[in-house]
Design a protein around this motif. Structure first.
Motif, PDB file in Angstrom:
ATOM      1  N   THR A   1       0.776  -1.182   0.053  1.00 51.59           N
ATOM      2  CA  THR A   1      -0.122   0.075   0.099  1.00 51.59           C
ATOM      3  C   THR A   1       0.792   1.271   0.035  1.00 51.59           C
ATOM      4  O   THR A   1       1.892   1.680   0.885  1.00 51.59           O
ATOM      5  CB  THR A   1      -0.880   0.016   1.326  1.00 51.59           C
ATOM      6  OG1 THR A   1      -1.814  -1.046   1.093  1.00 51.59           O
ATOM      7  CG2 THR A   1      -1.810   1.342   1.177  1.00 51.59           C
TER       8      THR A   1
ATOM      9  N   THR B   1      -5.087  -1.791   8.056  1.00 52.54           N
ATOM     10  CA  THR B   1      -4.004  -2.163   7.013  1.00 52.54           C
ATOM     11  C   THR B   1      -3.333  -3.482   7.657  1.00 52.54           C
ATOM     12  O   THR B   1      -3.363  -3.830   8.854  1.00 52.54           O
ATOM     13  CB  THR B   1      -2.922  -1.046   7.098  1.00 52.54           C
ATOM     14  OG1 THR B   1      -1.985  -1.452   6.532  1.00 52.54           O
ATOM     15  CG2 THR B   1      -2.435  -0.622   8.475  1.00 52.54           C
TER      16      THR B   1
ATOM     17  N   GLY C   1       3.679  -1.353   3.383  1.00 52.25           N
ATOM     18  CA  GLY C   1       3.390  -0.220   2.537  1.00 52.25           C
ATOM     19  C   GLY C   1       4.501   0.659   2.939  1.00 52.25           C
ATOM     20  O   GLY C   1       5.330   0.639   3.980  1.00 52.25           O
TER      21      GLY C   1
END
Length: 72
Positions: free
Chosen positions: A20, A43, A47
């Motif tokens: 991400t 999440t 990322g």
């Protein structure tokens, strides 16, 4: 972006698997003059974030299954 009202039911069906890019979210908020009291990401923690932190608290909530996978 999704916005929910207090008491509104939230049904989440997360998908993904990492990679991400979080910066576009912060950019969008800045471009629209929005400064949240707090920003919460749901999440897997895979990322990249912008190089500098915003002026508001940011939290990353991780699914229980992901936490166990990372602990192995």
């Amino acid at each position: 972006m999704q916005t929910y009202e207090a008491g509104q039911r939230v049904d989440l069906k997360p998908v993904g698997g990492g990679g991400t890019e979080f910066a576009p979210c912060f950019d969008w908020l800045d471009e629209h003059g929005i400064r949240p009291q707090t920003l919460v990401f749901l999440t897997d923690l895979y990322g990249s974030f912008p190089p500098s932190a915003p002026a508001y608290p940011v939290y990353g909530l991780q699914p229980e299954a992901e936490r166990h996978r990372l602990a192995k």
